[in-house]
Design a protein around this motif. Structure first.
Motif, PDB file in Angstrom:
ATOM      1  N   ILE A   1     -32.907  41.660 -75.288  1.00 29.94           N
ATOM      2  CA  ILE A   1     -32.750  42.929 -75.997  1.00 29.94           C
ATOM      3  C   ILE A   1     -32.168  42.664 -77.368  1.00 29.94           C
ATOM      4  CG2 ILE A   1     -31.540  45.164 -76.077  1.00 29.94           C
ATOM      5  CD1 ILE A   1     -31.517  45.286 -73.126  1.00 29.94           C
ATOM      6  N   GLY A   2     -32.830  43.152 -78.391  1.00 27.30           N
ATOM      7  CA  GLY A   2     -32.240  43.073 -79.723  1.00 27.30           C
ATOM      8  C   GLY A   2     -33.226  42.625 -80.774  1.00 27.30           C
ATOM      9  N   TRP A   3     -32.671  42.302 -81.940  1.00 26.77           N
ATOM     10  CA  TRP A   3     -33.496  41.968 -83.108  1.00 26.77           C
ATOM     11  C   TRP A   3     -33.680  40.473 -83.179  1.00 26.77           C
ATOM     12  CZ3 TRP A   3     -35.174  45.952 -86.404  1.00 26.77           C
ATOM     13  CH2 TRP A   3     -34.649  47.217 -86.102  1.00 26.77           C
ATOM     14  N   ASN A   4     -34.915  40.054 -83.327  1.00 26.92           N
ATOM     15  CA  ASN A   4     -35.196  38.630 -83.378  1.00 26.92           C
ATOM     16  C   ASN A   4     -36.351  38.373 -84.345  1.00 26.92           C
ATOM     17  OD1 ASN A   4     -35.061  35.915 -82.770  1.00 26.92           O
ATOM     18  ND2 ASN A   4     -35.017  36.258 -80.552  1.00 26.92           N
ATOM     19  N   ARG A   5     -36.378  37.137 -84.821  1.00 29.66           N
ATOM     20  CA  ARG A   5     -37.330  36.769 -85.871  1.00 29.66           C
ATOM     21  C   ARG A   5     -38.749  36.571 -85.333  1.00 29.66           C
ATOM     22  NH1 ARG A   5     -34.869  32.393 -89.840  1.00 29.66           N
ATOM     23  NH2 ARG A   5     -33.542  34.177 -90.224  1.00 29.66           N
ATOM     24  N   VAL A   6     -39.710  37.059 -86.089  1.00 32.55           N
ATOM     25  CA  VAL A   6     -41.115  36.898 -85.723  1.00 32.55           C
ATOM     26  C   VAL A   6     -41.739  35.919 -86.717  1.00 32.55           C
ATOM     27  CG1 VAL A   6     -43.332  38.102 -85.621  1.00 32.55           C
ATOM     28  CG2 VAL A   6     -41.277  39.178 -84.689  1.00 32.55           C
ATOM     29  N   GLU A   7     -42.161  34.757 -86.215  1.00 30.12           N
ATOM     30  CA  GLU A   7     -42.671  33.720 -87.117  1.00 30.12           C
ATOM     31  C   GLU A   7     -44.185  33.585 -86.983  1.00 30.12           C
ATOM     32  OE1 GLU A   7     -40.152  30.116 -86.745  1.00 30.12           O
ATOM     33  OE2 GLU A   7     -38.797  31.461 -85.667  1.00 30.12           O
ATOM     34  N   PRO A   8     -44.911  33.979 -88.025  1.00 30.50           N
ATOM     35  CA  PRO A   8     -46.374  33.894 -87.976  1.00 30.50           C
ATOM     36  C   PRO A   8     -46.820  32.452 -87.733  1.00 30.50           C
ATOM     37  CG  PRO A   8     -45.676  35.233 -89.834  1.00 30.50           C
ATOM     38  CD  PRO A   8     -44.437  34.594 -89.256  1.00 30.50           C
ATOM     39  N   ALA A   9     -47.828  32.310 -86.857  1.00 32.61           N
ATOM     40  CA  ALA A   9     -48.272  30.975 -86.455  1.00 32.61           C
ATOM     41  C   ALA A   9     -49.281  30.386 -87.425  1.00 32.61           C
ATOM     42  CB  ALA A   9     -48.874  31.034 -85.058  1.00 32.61           C
ATOM     43  N   GLN A  10     -50.056  31.226 -88.049  1.00 34.40           N
ATOM     44  CA  GLN A  10     -51.086  30.700 -88.935  1.00 34.40           C
ATOM     45  C   GLN A  10     -51.113  31.462 -90.247  1.00 34.40           C
ATOM     46  OE1 GLN A  10     -53.646  31.068 -85.690  1.00 34.40           O
ATOM     47  NE2 GLN A  10     -54.749  32.817 -86.504  1.00 34.40           N
ATOM     48  N   ALA A  11     -51.959  30.988 -91.151  1.00 36.55           N
ATOM     49  CA  ALA A  11     -51.935  31.467 -92.522  1.00 36.55           C
ATOM     50  C   ALA A  11     -51.972  32.985 -92.647  1.00 36.55           C
ATOM     51  CB  ALA A  11     -53.071  30.837 -93.309  1.00 36.55           C
ATOM     52  N   SER A  12     -53.060  33.602 -92.214  1.00 35.95           N
ATOM     53  CA  SER A  12     -53.101  35.030 -92.477  1.00 35.95           C
ATOM     54  C   SER A  12     -53.758  35.800 -91.367  1.00 35.95           C
ATOM     55  CB  SER A  12     -53.836  35.298 -93.789  1.00 35.95           C
ATOM     56  OG  SER A  12     -55.196  34.972 -93.624  1.00 35.95           O
ATOM     57  N   THR A  13     -53.121  36.880 -90.979  1.00 37.53           N
ATOM     58  CA  THR A  13     -53.746  37.839 -90.097  1.00 37.53           C
ATOM     59  C   THR A  13     -53.415  39.190 -90.714  1.00 37.53           C
ATOM     60  OG1 THR A  13     -53.562  38.893 -87.938  1.00 37.53           O
ATOM     61  CG2 THR A  13     -51.750  37.488 -88.581  1.00 37.53           C
ATOM     62  N   PRO A  14     -54.405  40.072 -90.804  1.00 34.61           N
ATOM     63  CA  PRO A  14     -54.171  41.332 -91.525  1.00 34.61           C
ATOM     64  C   PRO A  14     -53.004  42.131 -90.952  1.00 34.61           C
ATOM     65  CG  PRO A  14     -56.307  41.351 -90.375  1.00 34.61           C
ATOM     66  CD  PRO A  14     -55.789  39.959 -90.328  1.00 34.61           C
ATOM     67  N   LEU A  15     -52.754  41.966 -89.643  1.00 34.38           N
ATOM     68  CA  LEU A  15     -51.693  42.751 -89.008  1.00 34.38           C
ATOM     69  C   LEU A  15     -50.311  42.364 -89.536  1.00 34.38           C
ATOM     70  CD1 LEU A  15     -51.458  44.923 -86.743  1.00 34.38           C
ATOM     71  CD2 LEU A  15     -50.800  43.059 -85.219  1.00 34.38           C
ATOM     72  N   LEU A  16     -50.162  41.097 -89.949  1.00 32.13           N
ATOM     73  CA  LEU A  16     -48.837  40.633 -90.367  1.00 32.13           C
ATOM     74  C   LEU A  16     -48.716  40.493 -91.888  1.00 32.13           C
ATOM     75  CD1 LEU A  16     -48.165  37.977 -87.568  1.00 32.13           C
ATOM     76  CD2 LEU A  16     -47.262  40.291 -87.744  1.00 32.13           C
ATOM     77  N   GLN A  17     -49.647  41.076 -92.589  1.00 25.79           N
ATOM     78  CA  GLN A  17     -49.604  41.013 -94.047  1.00 25.79           C
ATOM     79  C   GLN A  17     -48.291  41.579 -94.584  1.00 25.79           C
ATOM     80  OE1 GLN A  17     -53.003  42.942 -95.801  1.00 25.79           O
ATOM     81  NE2 GLN A  17     -52.311  42.404 -97.851  1.00 25.79           N
ATOM     82  N   ASP A  18     -47.719  40.903 -95.567  1.00 24.91           N
ATOM     83  CA  ASP A  18     -46.451  41.317 -96.190  1.00 24.91           C
ATOM     84  C   ASP A  18     -45.244  41.273 -95.253  1.00 24.91           C
ATOM     85  OD1 ASP A  18     -47.741  41.796 -98.614  1.00 24.91           O
ATOM     86  OD2 ASP A  18     -48.295  43.823 -97.968  1.00 24.91           O
ATOM     87  N   ILE A  19     -45.417  40.661 -94.082  1.00 26.50           N
ATOM     88  CA  ILE A  19     -44.257  40.494 -93.201  1.00 26.50           C
ATOM     89  C   ILE A  19     -43.900  39.022 -93.246  1.00 26.50           C
ATOM     90  CG2 ILE A  19     -43.437  40.588 -90.813  1.00 26.50           C
ATOM     91  CD1 ILE A  19     -45.309  42.998 -90.444  1.00 26.50           C
ATOM     92  N   ASP A  20     -42.796  38.703 -93.864  1.00 23.45           N
ATOM     93  CA  ASP A  20     -42.488  37.279 -93.998  1.00 23.45           C
ATOM     94  C   ASP A  20     -41.683  36.799 -92.799  1.00 23.45           C
ATOM     95  OD1 ASP A  20     -39.620  37.105 -94.486  1.00 23.45           O
ATOM     96  OD2 ASP A  20     -40.035  38.052 -96.413  1.00 23.45           O
TER      97      ASP A  20
END
Lengths: 251, 213
Positions: free
Chosen positions: B125-144
């Protein structure tokens, strides 16, 4: 994993109120405006407690929750006067993510167990109101700190965990509203028994108080009330202080 | 211009108010529905979810939504599963016995502390970091990679294909898939509708995806 800052709003008849030792209540503002302000400052979670629910035997915060979820995008927990499965359903339907249960779960632990089965452990918080009764002794109270239960704090935590509570909300009645710092001695007691995430509550007066309590492994989240209500600090400044103490927070 | 209509599948699993609010803030029109035609044809579909896997699948089956959802996926229309809604996309889950999922993304759902010696504090439960696995997916655009999202769960999705894992998250010594995707079907283990600004960016990305697909 980040440590969380939870803004606690005790509510009586449409007003946020704040007392000392959960008593002597003073009006400090309007619930939705205050919740929105803390959200914009970067708070991680909102805790809405119906402070007079025990008198009426029901929680009356549904309309406040419904309005809050329109523009507040962090988890919202509601507590106070949660007495039945139907009460929980209503709170969740209004938009709450979690409910904190105290009085009814102390009287009847099967109520908490059933709530977990119906709504999942992630929605059910076991609430503990701790009062110091002797050296290294804390008794669990209920009805907003007015009545002593038969359980020690330690025993109640064990019961909640066995029944499946997904999280604990522990409030020190002795420290509540004093702004003199959290009860750190009680934490030593809790350290050896708590197995689920815990929100610790009661006594925050300065950013340093919060830093001190969050340095303990057993504390996942610190609840703050008076300190924000009386503008001793704001969430942004608080988190900066925490970050400077190397406490992981969401900035 | 007509607003982008996004269906929120209504199978009776808890709180969808915040999802609707987030969609509205992003300029979309949320429709809470169990109607097969809307589920299949709306510009976007969100599978929400709080509660138990078996119960949710049973409701979906009972309402006959599984075929509508699969048909939608065959037609390459965007779908986003949130939390339990993400887990439903997989083949099966171990939560309270074995249950079949929708089978849209191949893989399993398992409790996070399965097959380990050290205890893990659950739920996560709580806030945790989301680390994109690959270069680009439109869903994670602008989310560093430094942004935190709000999680509340004990089970995790384990897709068979490594490419289906779009982002991962570390909890103590355990790393798990926090965003998955295949074609236009996506899932996130966290709650974007409870993740403040970063979550709203993801919701906006999904809306944009629905508008352009």
């Amino acid at each position: 994993m980040k440590k969380r800052i939870v803004a606690r709003l005790d509510i009586k008849n449409e007003h946020v109120i704040k007392g000392i030792h959960l008593e002597g209540l003073r009006k400090v503002g309007e619930p939705n405006a205050m919740a929105l302000k803390y959200y914009r400052q970067g708070v991680d979670e909102i805790l809405l407690i119906d402070a007079v629910a025990a008198y009426y035997d029901r929680n009356s915060l549904s309309h406040i929750i419904s309005q809050a979820v329109q523009d507040i995008f962090v988890p919202i927990t509601v507590g106070g006067g949660i007495r039945s499965i139907e009460d929980i359903r209503q709170a969740l339907q209004a938009g709450a993510d979690k409910v904190a249960i105290n009085t009814r779960a102390i009287q009847q632990i099967d109520f908490l167990r059933e709530a977990v089965q119906v709504f999942g452990s992630q929605s059910i918080i076991g609430s503990v109101q701790a009062k110091k009764t002797g050296p290294k002794q804390w008794q669990a109270y209920y009805d907003n700190g007015r009545e002593a239960s038969e359980f020690s704090v330690r025993r109640l935590v064990e019961r909640y965990q066995q029944a499946g509570a997904g999280e604990l909300l522990v409030t020190s009645i002795d420290c509540d509203g004093t702004r003199k710092g959290y009860d750190l001695a009680l934490l030593d007691e809790l350290q050896s028994v708590v197995e689920v995430p815990m929100i610790y509550c009661g006594g925050a007066g300065t950013n340093e108080d919060v830093a001190k309590v969050l340095a303990h492994d057993v504390v996942d989240a610190a609840a703050v009330g008076s300190m924000l209500h009386y503008r001793n600090s704001d969430v942004g400044a608080l988190k900066q202080t925490l970050a400077s103490h190397s406490i992981p927070v969401r900035l | 211009m007509k607003p982008c209509r996004i269906a929120i599948a209504d199978y009776g699993v808890g709180n969808v108010k915040s999802i609707a609010s987030a969609l509205q803030q992003g300029g979309a029109e949320p429709v809470l529905t169990a109607e097969a035609k809307i589920i299949t044809e709306a510009e976007g579909l969100i599978l929400p979810g709080v509660g138990a896997f078996g119960n949710a699948m049973q409701q979906i089956g009972h309402l006959g939504l599984d075929d509508s959802i699969r048909e939608r996926v065959e037609r390459q229309r965007p779908l986003l599963g949130i939390c339990l809604g993400m887990q439903l996309l997989l083949d099966q889950s171990d939560e309270f016995g074995q249950h079949r999922g929708l089978g849209i993304i191949s893989g399993q759902v398992r409790r996070m502390d399965q097959h380990r010696d050290k205890p893990l504090k659950l739920p996560h439960i709580g806030w945790n970091r989301v680390e994109p696995a690959q270069a680009s997916t439109p869903l994670l655009q602008d989310i560093d990679a430094r942004q935190d999202m709000y999680f509340v769960h004990s089970f995790v999705a384990q897709p068979d294909e490594p490419d289906a894992v779009l982002a991962s998250t570390q909890y103590q010594d355990h790393r798990f898939a926090s965003v998955i995707g295949q074609g236009n079907s996506y899932g996130c283990q966290f709650h974007p509708e409870k993740s403040a600004t970063a979550g709203l960016v993801l919701m906006q990305n999904f809306i944009n995806l629905c508008k352009t697909t």
